[in-house]
Design a protein around this motif. Structure first.
Motif, mmCIF file in Angstrom:
data_model
loop_
_atom_site.group_PDB
_atom_site.id
_atom_site.type_symbol
_atom_site.label_atom_id
_atom_site.label_comp_id
_atom_site.label_asym_id
_atom_site.label_seq_id
_atom_site.Cartn_x
_atom_site.Cartn_y
_atom_site.Cartn_z
ATOM 1 N N LYS A 134 0.834 -1.195 0.000
ATOM 2 C CA LYS A 134 0.000 0.000 0.000
ATOM 3 C C LYS A 134 0.873 1.251 0.000
ATOM 4 O O LYS A 134 1.972 1.256 0.575
ATOM 5 C CB LYS A 134 -0.915 0.022 1.233
ATOM 6 N N VAL A 135 0.367 2.309 -0.640
ATOM 7 C CA VAL A 135 1.124 3.554 -0.789
ATOM 8 C C VAL A 135 0.397 4.703 -0.095
ATOM 9 O O VAL A 135 -0.797 4.941 -0.346
ATOM 10 C CB VAL A 135 1.332 3.892 -2.278
ATOM 11 N N VAL A 136 1.105 5.409 0.775
ATOM 12 C CA VAL A 136 0.578 6.595 1.463
ATOM 13 C C VAL A 136 1.525 7.753 1.204
ATOM 14 O O VAL A 136 2.753 7.580 1.230
ATOM 15 C CB VAL A 136 0.451 6.343 2.985
ATOM 16 N N ILE A 137 0.978 8.939 0.936
ATOM 17 C CA ILE A 137 1.790 10.148 0.786
ATOM 18 C C ILE A 137 1.451 11.108 1.918
ATOM 19 O O ILE A 137 0.283 11.426 2.143
ATOM 20 C CB ILE A 137 1.538 10.845 -0.567
ATOM 21 N N GLU A 138 2.480 11.552 2.620
ATOM 22 C CA GLU A 138 2.308 12.558 3.663
ATOM 23 C C GLU A 138 2.745 13.898 3.102
ATOM 24 O O GLU A 138 3.926 14.108 2.825
ATOM 25 C CB GLU A 138 3.125 12.206 4.904
ATOM 26 N N PHE A 139 1.789 14.808 2.934
ATOM 27 C CA PHE A 139 2.053 16.100 2.314
ATOM 28 C C PHE A 139 2.450 17.131 3.369
ATOM 29 O O PHE A 139 1.684 17.437 4.281
ATOM 30 C CB PHE A 139 0.818 16.607 1.561
ATOM 31 N N HIS A 140 3.647 17.684 3.206
ATOM 32 C CA HIS A 140 4.076 18.828 4.006
ATOM 33 C C HIS A 140 3.804 20.127 3.248
ATOM 34 O O HIS A 140 3.692 21.184 3.857
ATOM 35 C CB HIS A 140 5.560 18.721 4.341
#
Length: 435
Positions: A134-140
């Motif tokens: 699974k792929v998660v992106i944490e946006f700063h």
């Protein structure tokens, strides 16, 4: 440094790989990647892939310090670190892919803060999806504000991030304001998202701060009387959106018992604050440290401060804010973007509208009443990990640890409307200042 993945069966907890900034191009994301990995390691088996050489050194705003040992923070021994990936890819990216496949995580979490890592992320994302990860992106932020000024860099990022987003199972932001801004920028459809509040940046604290002794080796705080010296601190990279020029002008209106220390490295050629400091009628009361300081120096500057002032024109997150809260200092901060949520529960916060010099001067005077008292930092890495666990469960990781239910879709809509109205930041852009 490259660490080998753990042997099969060594630890049966769910596995997570965090991808983010390494130590060579030191920034707030370097600290955040380390702190998040260490925090997740309490509940998960964690591996970390570091972006080592982000771009040609000559193109980096802090090129003079690239590769220097400025941080004292380190990864927990239980975290398996691959250091790292270089922008040209071969052979480092191939080795990173092998590390990822050998570690066998259930989910990979990409830290997003700059377009320079996009091509590397696309490759690692493809490898992850082919392996069923699974792929998660944490946006700063949506894109670095300096990069966004360059037409071709902005176009490259906006076009090529779309394939990455189409292969994303979940998204993390640091505030509800950021969630609104992100969805206004990109069509994320029904991709699940989670608000993960920034954890404390307490790694700069002196050990005495945890022992009940006088904080950080300095004198015990005490209530201040009128006219007693008050030491203001501005900390962080100096960039156009930081509003430092507002503070310098406002400082000139304050009585002579106030002093100001400005600590930060100039980025994007933004030399206006330096010029204003030199020409200020209050220049004799201003100390200007125009460089990226070491961790030990950070503690010293905050220990010597009575109040931290952060006059951002816009912002989504602030490392200096979290350092100030971990030190228990009063903070004057503009009520913009994600800062409303980040500092709203902190008893030492005085909010002020952005871009108003008279309002800033008045807020500093008013906040002086908080000087001499230590305030409790409301942020927690445990809460951050719990929010990640909720997202992991929502994207189908049945092995993720239960951490309670999040808000319903209707509640999210109401929260988004509320937080948009509560911030006077009108430009829907993420702009973090993590160091």
């Amino acid at each position: 440094m490259t660490a080998s993945p753990p042997p099969p069966g060594a630890d049966e907890r769910p596995r997570v790989v965090v991808v983010g900034s390494g130590w060579r191009f030191l920034s707030g994301i370097s600290y955040y990647t380390c702190r998040l990995s260490n925090a997740l390691a309490a509940d998960y088996r964690v591996g970390t892939i570091l972006m080592r050489q982000l771009l040609p050194t000559r193109l980096y705003p802090g090129r003079g310090r690239v590769g220097r040992q400025l941080s004292e923070l380190s990864y927990d021994p239980s975290v398996h670190v691959f250091d790292g990936v270089d922008w040209w890819g071969v052979p480092s990216l191939i080795r990173a892919a092998r590390f990822l496949l050998s570690f066998r995580p259930s989910v990979i979490v990409f830290q997003w803060w700059t377009g320079t890592v996009l091509h590397s992320y696309l490759v690692l994302c493809l490898v992850a999806r082919l392996a069923g990860i699974k792929v998660v992106i944490e946006f700063h932020e949506v894109q670095d504000t300096g990069e966004a000024q360059h037409r071709w860099a902005a176009l490259y990022c906006r076009k090529l991030i779309k394939p990455l987003l189409r292969r994303t199972d979940g998204v993390v932001v640091h505030s509800r304001f950021d969630r609104v801004a992100l969805r206004a920028t990109y069509d994320l459809g029904d991709v699940p998202d989670e608000v993960v509040l920034h954890g404390p940046f307490d790694h700069h604290e002196h050990p005495a701060a945890h022992s009940g002794a006088a904080p950080r080796g300095g004198p015990a705080p005490h209530p201040r009387s009128a006219g007693e010296p008050c030491r203001l601190l501005f900390f962080g990279t100096i960039r156009p959106y930081k509003g430092l020029e507002d503070l310098i002008e406002a400082f000139g209106r304050l009585p002579s018992h106030y002093t100001l220390t400005v600590v930060g490295e100039t980025w994007e050629g933004w030399t206006l604050p330096a010029t204003m400091i030199a020409e200020s009628p209050a220049a004799a009361r201003i100390t200007f440290v125009n460089r990226y300081v070491t961790d030990s120096e950070v503690d010293g500057f905050f220990a010597a401060a009575d109040m931290v002032v952060l006059p951002y024109r816009r912002s989504s997150a602030s490392g200096p804010l979290h350092i100030a809260m971990s030190h228990g200092l009063p903070v004057v901060v503009t009520a913009v973007g994600g800062l409303v949520e980040a500092a709203g529960k902190y008893s030492g916060t005085t909010f002020v509208s952005a871009g108003s010099v008279p309002a800033l001067a008045e807020a500093i005077t008013r906040a002086s009443e908080n000087v001499g008292r230590r305030h409790t930092d409301p942020s927690s890495w445990e809460e951050s990990v719990a929010a990640f666990s909720r997202l992991f469960a929502r994207i189908g990781l049945t092995s993720a640890l239960p951490s309670g239910a999040g808000p319903s879709p209707a509640e999210r809509v109401a929260q988004d409307a509320e937080i948009t109205a509560s911030s006077n930041q009108t430009v829907p852009l993420l702009a973090p200042d993590l160091r």
